[in-house]
Every structure is written in C-alpha cells, then in structure tokens.
Design a protein around this motif. Structure first.
Motif, short mmCIF file in Angstrom:
data_model
loop_
_atom_site.label_atom_id
_atom_site.label_comp_id
_atom_site.label_asym_id
_atom_site.label_seq_id
_atom_site.Cartn_x
_atom_site.Cartn_y
_atom_site.Cartn_z
N TRP A 95 30.80 34.14 117.87
CA TRP A 95 30.30 35.13 116.90
C TRP A 95 31.41 35.75 116.09
O TRP A 95 31.20 36.14 114.93
CB TRP A 95 29.44 36.16 117.62
CG TRP A 95 28.18 35.54 118.12
CD1 TRP A 95 27.89 35.18 119.40
CD2 TRP A 95 27.04 35.16 117.33
NE1 TRP A 95 26.64 34.60 119.46
CE2 TRP A 95 26.10 34.57 118.20
CE3 TRP A 95 26.74 35.24 115.97
CZ2 TRP A 95 24.88 34.08 117.76
CZ3 TRP A 95 25.52 34.76 115.51
CH2 TRP A 95 24.61 34.19 116.41
N LEU A 96 32.61 35.86 116.68
CA LEU A 96 33.73 36.36 115.88
C LEU A 96 34.03 35.36 114.76
O LEU A 96 34.35 35.74 113.64
CB LEU A 96 34.98 36.58 116.75
CG LEU A 96 34.85 37.61 117.88
CD1 LEU A 96 36.19 37.85 118.56
CD2 LEU A 96 34.30 38.95 117.37
N SER A 97 33.88 34.08 115.06
CA SER A 97 34.06 33.06 114.02
C SER A 97 32.99 33.16 112.95
O SER A 97 33.27 33.01 111.76
CB SER A 97 34.01 31.65 114.64
OG SER A 97 35.09 31.46 115.49
N VAL A 98 31.77 33.44 113.37
CA VAL A 98 30.67 33.61 112.39
C VAL A 98 31.00 34.77 111.44
O VAL A 98 30.78 34.69 110.24
CB VAL A 98 29.32 33.84 113.12
CG1 VAL A 98 28.25 34.33 112.15
CG2 VAL A 98 28.86 32.56 113.80
N ALA A 99 31.55 35.85 112.03
CA ALA A 99 31.88 37.02 111.19
C ALA A 99 32.91 36.66 110.13
O ALA A 99 32.80 37.09 108.98
CB ALA A 99 32.38 38.17 112.07
N SER A 100 33.92 35.89 110.51
CA SER A 100 34.98 35.62 109.53
C SER A 100 34.69 34.40 108.67
O SER A 100 35.41 34.14 107.71
CB SER A 100 36.34 35.47 110.22
OG SER A 100 36.30 34.41 111.13
N ASN A 101 33.62 33.69 108.96
CA ASN A 101 33.28 32.52 108.15
C ASN A 101 31.94 32.70 107.44
O ASN A 101 31.89 33.11 106.27
CB ASN A 101 33.30 31.27 109.04
CG ASN A 101 33.09 29.99 108.25
OD1 ASN A 101 33.06 30.00 107.02
ND2 ASN A 101 32.93 28.88 108.95
N GLU A 102 30.85 32.45 108.14
CA GLU A 102 29.52 32.47 107.49
C GLU A 102 29.18 33.84 106.88
O GLU A 102 28.62 33.91 105.79
CB GLU A 102 28.43 32.04 108.47
CG GLU A 102 28.40 30.54 108.76
CD GLU A 102 29.33 30.12 109.89
OE1 GLU A 102 30.16 30.95 110.33
OE2 GLU A 102 29.27 28.95 110.33
N ILE A 103 29.50 34.92 107.61
CA ILE A 103 29.17 36.26 107.07
C ILE A 103 30.10 36.59 105.89
O ILE A 103 29.65 37.10 104.85
CB ILE A 103 29.34 37.34 108.17
CG1 ILE A 103 28.45 37.05 109.37
CG2 ILE A 103 29.09 38.73 107.59
CD1 ILE A 103 27.00 37.42 109.24
N GLN A 104 31.36 36.27 106.06
CA GLN A 104 32.33 36.53 104.99
C GLN A 104 31.93 35.82 103.69
O GLN A 104 31.94 36.41 102.61
CB GLN A 104 33.72 36.06 105.46
CG GLN A 104 34.78 35.94 104.39
CD GLN A 104 35.40 37.28 104.00
OE1 GLN A 104 35.47 38.20 104.82
NE2 GLN A 104 35.82 37.40 102.76
N HIS A 105 31.55 34.55 103.81
CA HIS A 105 31.28 33.76 102.60
C HIS A 105 29.83 33.84 102.13
O HIS A 105 29.51 33.30 101.07
CB HIS A 105 31.70 32.30 102.84
CG HIS A 105 33.16 32.18 103.16
ND1 HIS A 105 34.14 32.53 102.27
CD2 HIS A 105 33.80 31.81 104.30
CE1 HIS A 105 35.33 32.37 102.84
NE2 HIS A 105 35.14 31.93 104.07
N GLY A 106 28.99 34.52 102.92
CA GLY A 106 27.59 34.73 102.52
C GLY A 106 27.36 36.18 102.11
O GLY A 106 27.70 36.58 100.98
N PRO A 107 26.81 37.00 103.02
CA PRO A 107 26.46 38.38 102.66
C PRO A 107 27.63 39.22 102.15
O PRO A 107 27.46 40.01 101.23
CB PRO A 107 25.94 38.97 103.99
CG PRO A 107 25.59 37.81 104.83
CD PRO A 107 26.42 36.65 104.40
N ASN A 108 28.81 39.04 102.73
CA ASN A 108 29.95 39.84 102.30
C ASN A 108 30.31 39.52 100.84
O ASN A 108 30.47 40.43 100.01
CB ASN A 108 31.14 39.56 103.23
CG ASN A 108 32.36 40.42 102.91
OD1 ASN A 108 32.35 41.18 101.94
ND2 ASN A 108 33.40 40.30 103.71
N THR A 109 30.39 38.24 100.51
CA THR A 109 30.77 37.88 99.13
C THR A 109 29.66 38.24 98.15
O THR A 109 29.94 38.68 97.02
CB THR A 109 31.12 36.37 99.05
OG1 THR A 109 32.13 36.10 100.02
CG2 THR A 109 31.67 36.01 97.68
N ALA A 110 28.39 38.13 98.57
CA ALA A 110 27.28 38.55 97.69
C ALA A 110 27.44 40.03 97.33
O ALA A 110 27.24 40.44 96.19
CB ALA A 110 25.94 38.31 98.39
#
Ligand SMILES: N[C@@H](CCC(=O)N[C@@H](CS)C(=O)NCC(=O)O)C(=O)O
Length: 195
Positions: A95-110
């Motif tokens: 989940w730490l990887s999800v935070a720095s990858n999928e979340i970063q490049h999805g909701p965070n970048t949006a």
C-alpha cells in the motif's frame, strides 16, 4: 523533531496525521512554496530533490512521505503500525507503493491540475483514478483496513489524497466501502484533518 511542511500538501499531511495518531510531537516549519523556498539553499541542503516533506530528527534527515512514515512507525509507533512479521510488513509495503504510484499519478495529479493549474493529461488521471479507486473499494469490501486487519501506516499513506479527490473533480460517493473506511479513519483517537 522538525517537519518542513506545506499545509495544503497531502504528502505533508500524511506525516502530520501519523505523528498525531501516535501522539508524537512535531515542530512544524512552514515552507513558503509560492516563494519557492523548497528550492533555496537551506532546504536544498536538506533535500537536494527540492521537495517536501522533509523530516529532521537530530542527525537523521529524511525525504519522501512513505519513508518518513516507516521511520516514525519503527521508531515511535511500534508494532501496531508497522508489523515486523514478514508477510504483514509486505502487505503494508504494497500500500505504500500504491500511495507513491497509483495515487500519486491518479487522484493526486488530478488535484494538481484542477486546483493548482498543473498542465498534464487530465483524462488520463481520471482513468487512473477510476481504476485505483475501484481496486481499493473492492479490497475494502472485505477488509476494514488496508493491511494487517488493523490501522497501519498503509492507511495513513493512502488516505490523504483520497480524502480530497473532490478537489481534483473526482466524486468518491459511489465508492461506498471507501466512504466507510474514511469514516473509520476519522474516528481514530487523535485524528486530525488536512487543514
Ligand atoms: N515522493 C515524495 C513526493 C514529494 C512531493 O512531490 N512533494 C511536493 C509537495 S506535495 C513538492 O515538494 N513538490 C515540489 C516540486 O516538485 O518541485 C513524497 O511522497 O514525499
């Protein structure tokens, strides 16, 4: 212990939230992002990547919110938040990887696009967000917490940018299991909100 911080940053909020949950005081040093203080000499000497959060604990200086969570959990939070058993620690790591990858490049970048005018591919961020939010929602259909059947740094890493997806034009109302999980997080002792 000092945290070089920006109040609007979800990555900085992760650290503030976790420190509060484990009742560990932080001395907050606000960074003037508009004046680009994070790119000036003093902060570049602490983190040559020119990014915040930065944690300073005596001689220890750390960048990256996920790494900072692991440090704080190991040193001050204990077994409850950062399990030592191999498979549970690996679960948290997923989940730490999800935070720095999928979340970063999805909701965070949006959010960076909509709220702060970043130029990037918004429809790509929406598609990425839809995918990761669906995966998380499905996971939470059968689990109260992201990892190890209890609140851990995994929840602290993933929660912040999901709690503010609306600022990126993403509605999380349909993800009912995510809603219930966010509600559980806000009820943890010493929970603090982003602002
Ligand atoms: N992987 C890092 C990312 C940190 C990051 O991107 N911080 C932003 C603020 S939220 C920043 O300082 N950006 C400055 C820049 O990219 O120039 C983390 O999780 O802490």
């Amino acid at each position: 212990m000092k945290l070089y911080d920006l109040d609007l940053s979800g990555n900085c909020y992760k650290v503030r939230l976790f420190a509060s949950l484990i009742d560990t005081p932080l001395s907050i040093i606000p960074v003037d992002f508009v004046r680009r203080e994070h790119k000036e000499n003093k902060l570049m000497q602490l983190n040559s990547w020119g990014e915040i959060p930065i944690l300073e604990d005596g001689e220890v200086v750390l960048r990256d919110s996920q790494a900072i969570l692991v440090y704080l959990a190991n040193k001050y939070g204990g077994e409850a938040w950062w399990p030592s058993e191999a498979h549970l620690q690996a679960e948290v790591m997923q989940w730490l990887s999800v935070a720095s990858n999928e979340i970063q490049h999805g909701p965070n970048t949006a959010r960076l696009i909509k709220k702060f005018g970043l130029e990037s591919d918004y429809s790509l961020c929406l598609a990425r967000s839809e995918r990761i939010l669906t995966l998380i929602n499905d996971h939470l259909a059968n689990n109260n917490w992201l990892a190890a059947n209890r609140p851990t740094v995994a929840d602290c890493a993933v929660y912040p940018y999901i709690s503010i997806t609306h600022e990126g034009g993403i509605d999380v109302d349909k993800y009912t299991h995510i809603q219930a999980w966010m509600d559980r997080i806000t009820k943890l002792p010493n929970y603090i909100s982003l602002l």
